[in-house]
Motif scaffolding. Structure first.
Motif, PDB file in Angstrom:
ATOM      1  N   LEU A 121      44.424  34.793  36.967  1.00 46.85           N
ATOM      2  CA  LEU A 121      43.154  35.361  36.510  1.00 46.85           C
ATOM      3  C   LEU A 121      42.835  35.009  35.067  1.00 46.85           C
ATOM      4  O   LEU A 121      41.669  34.785  34.723  1.00 46.85           O
ATOM      5  N   VAL A 122      43.861  34.972  34.199  1.00 54.27           N
ATOM      6  CA  VAL A 122      43.601  34.696  32.781  1.00 54.27           C
ATOM      7  C   VAL A 122      43.671  33.212  32.461  1.00 54.27           C
ATOM      8  O   VAL A 122      43.313  32.789  31.356  1.00 54.27           O
ATOM      9  N   GLU A 134      41.876  44.107  39.046  1.00 55.31           N
ATOM     10  CA  GLU A 134      40.442  44.333  39.217  1.00 55.31           C
ATOM     11  C   GLU A 134      39.724  44.360  37.879  1.00 55.31           C
ATOM     12  O   GLU A 134      38.672  43.739  37.697  1.00 55.31           O
ATOM     13  N   MET A 135      40.292  45.060  36.917  1.00 54.13           N
ATOM     14  CA  MET A 135      39.655  45.165  35.612  1.00 54.13           C
ATOM     15  C   MET A 135      39.653  43.833  34.869  1.00 54.13           C
ATOM     16  O   MET A 135      38.660  43.454  34.249  1.00 54.13           O
ATOM     17  N   VAL A 136      40.780  43.123  34.930  1.00 53.57           N
ATOM     18  CA  VAL A 136      40.850  41.808  34.281  1.00 53.57           C
ATOM     19  C   VAL A 136      39.817  40.877  34.899  1.00 53.57           C
ATOM     20  O   VAL A 136      39.102  40.154  34.188  1.00 53.57           O
ATOM     21  N   PHE A 137      39.716  40.889  36.217  1.00 55.40           N
ATOM     22  CA  PHE A 137      38.750  40.014  36.884  1.00 55.40           C
ATOM     23  C   PHE A 137      37.325  40.366  36.462  1.00 55.40           C
ATOM     24  O   PHE A 137      36.522  39.480  36.171  1.00 55.40           O
ATOM     25  N   GLN A 138      37.014  41.658  36.429  1.00 57.89           N
ATOM     26  CA  GLN A 138      35.662  42.067  36.059  1.00 57.89           C
ATOM     27  C   GLN A 138      35.305  41.619  34.649  1.00 57.89           C
ATOM     28  O   GLN A 138      34.225  41.063  34.419  1.00 57.89           O
ATOM     29  N   ILE A 139      36.201  41.854  33.713  1.00 56.83           N
ATOM     30  CA  ILE A 139      35.910  41.523  32.320  1.00 56.83           C
ATOM     31  C   ILE A 139      35.775  40.017  32.122  1.00 56.83           C
ATOM     32  O   ILE A 139      34.894  39.543  31.406  1.00 56.83           O
ATOM     33  N   LYS A 140      36.629  39.260  32.795  1.00 56.04           N
ATOM     34  CA  LYS A 140      36.659  37.807  32.551  1.00 56.04           C
ATOM     35  C   LYS A 140      35.698  37.030  33.450  1.00 56.04           C
ATOM     36  O   LYS A 140      35.175  35.996  33.035  1.00 56.04           O
ATOM     37  N   HIS A 141      35.442  37.517  34.654  1.00 53.75           N
ATOM     38  CA  HIS A 141      34.727  36.681  35.628  1.00 53.75           C
ATOM     39  C   HIS A 141      33.453  37.286  36.206  1.00 53.75           C
ATOM     40  O   HIS A 141      32.729  36.593  36.936  1.00 53.75           O
ATOM     41  N   VAL A 155      34.756  50.907  37.566  1.00 53.20           N
ATOM     42  CA  VAL A 155      35.797  51.047  36.551  1.00 53.20           C
ATOM     43  C   VAL A 155      37.086  51.477  37.231  1.00 53.20           C
ATOM     44  O   VAL A 155      37.114  52.462  37.968  1.00 53.20           O
ATOM     45  N   ALA A 156      38.132  50.717  37.011  1.00 48.86           N
ATOM     46  CA  ALA A 156      39.420  51.049  37.626  1.00 48.86           C
ATOM     47  C   ALA A 156      39.983  52.338  37.034  1.00 48.86           C
ATOM     48  O   ALA A 156      39.822  52.619  35.852  1.00 48.86           O
ATOM     49  N   GLU A 157      40.638  53.089  37.869  1.00 53.57           N
ATOM     50  CA  GLU A 157      41.159  54.385  37.438  1.00 53.57           C
ATOM     51  C   GLU A 157      42.331  54.226  36.474  1.00 53.57           C
ATOM     52  O   GLU A 157      43.171  53.346  36.640  1.00 53.57           O
ATOM     53  N   GLN A 192      40.890  44.604  27.331  1.00 54.01           N
ATOM     54  CA  GLN A 192      40.377  43.636  26.362  1.00 54.01           C
ATOM     55  C   GLN A 192      41.486  43.175  25.428  1.00 54.01           C
ATOM     56  O   GLN A 192      41.564  41.992  25.075  1.00 54.01           O
ATOM     57  N   GLU A 193      42.350  44.099  25.047  1.00 57.30           N
ATOM     58  CA  GLU A 193      43.470  43.739  24.168  1.00 57.30           C
ATOM     59  C   GLU A 193      44.426  42.791  24.878  1.00 57.30           C
ATOM     60  O   GLU A 193      44.903  41.817  24.293  1.00 57.30           O
TER      61      GLU A 193
END
Length: 273
Positions: free
Chosen positions: A116-117, A204-211, A226-228, A236-237
């Motif tokens: 993902l990253v 899920e969160m990484v995918f949303q922020i990046k893609h 938003v993932a729980e 982001q960090e």
């Protein structure tokens, strides 16, 4: 001359090659050699032709030839030649590529987060798309994997018009036959996303922020939420840290390449004396 069949891994490139083989009677190459077992049982369906020798030399010959060579690639563009870029829902591509790496290259120890990253040879889904920039790149046709399966007649007509070639027969999706011959390589071919067990809230969160921006731009139906129990600032960090690590990694790889090149040139000079 070359026509590129480009995509991020696991996005329908091989399925597109079956269209070229079975609808247009055109065999295709790949700019990277794969294990023989991938193509032995499926050549008649996929139409893969292996090149001989060094790819750099073969590329120069193909590029300067009057003959048209159709070449599959997952790498960034080498030139401005005509190209068909195949894109698939980024979640589907990423999770399928994760399974592919685990089955064929387990020693690489790729995690879903790596994929993902972009801690990978082909970088990440969005970065790969931006390298090719198929929406604005001249002489480029953008095709969705999902349309190949659900609107195949329309896709084939677009390819005909784009490349000025004519079909010789109708296309029937050969996925079931390919899956029977090589189920490790041809896994599922799904068009709709269902969260697999290994896909966590973090993923899920990484995918949303990046893609997510690219998913929206391409019109993929994405129910973003938003993932729980995971704060977006923490994700982001993590992403900022991973991007710095990847940037440093590229810098060190480039420095190592330049040093190796210098050593090789010095060795040639020494042998020439």
């Amino acid at each position: 001359m070359i026509v590129w069949l480009a995509s991020y891994p696991r996005s329908g490139n091989t399925l597109t090659r079956t269209i070229f083989k079975n609808v247009f009677g055109i065999e295709t190459y790949s700019d990277e050699k794969k294990p023989d077992q991938v193509w032995k049982e499926t050549h008649d369906i996929v139409g893969h032709v292996e090149f001989d020798g060094n790819w750099h030399n073969v590329y120069q010959q193909m590029k300067s030839s009057n003959k048209v060579y159709y070449v599959k690639t997952h790498l960034p563009p080498l030139d401005n030649s005509q190209a068909i870029y195949i894109v698939r829902d980024g979640r589907m591509s990423s999770i399928s590529y994760y399974h592919y790496m685990n089955k064929f290259f387990p020693g690489a120890n790729r995690t879903i987060l790596d994929i993902l990253v972009g801690n990978d040879y082909y970088e990440d889904w969005t970065t790969h798309f931006n390298h090719w920039n198929p929406i604005n790149r001249p002489n480029t046709l953008l095709v969705k994997f999902e349309d190949i399966l659900l609107k195949s007649d329309q896709v084939i007509t677009k390819i005909e018009n784009f490349l000025d070639i004519k079909k010789i027969t109708e296309w029937k999706n050969p996925f079931d036959e390919l899956n029977n011959k090589d189920p490790k390589f041809f896994r599922q071919g799904q068009t709709s996303w269902q969260n697999p067990n290994e896909w966590s809230y973090l993923h899920e969160m990484v995918f949303q922020i990046k893609h997510l921006p690219l998913m929206n731009m391409l019109g993929y139906n994405y129910d973003a939420h938003v993932a729980e129990n995971i704060a977006e600032k923490d994700i982001q960090e993590i992403l900022s840290m991973s991007e710095k690590i990847l940037s440093d990694k590229k810098m060190f790889e480039q420095a190592a390449y330049e040093r190796l090149d210098l050593i090789n040139r010095l060795n040639k000079q020494h042998k020439g004396k």
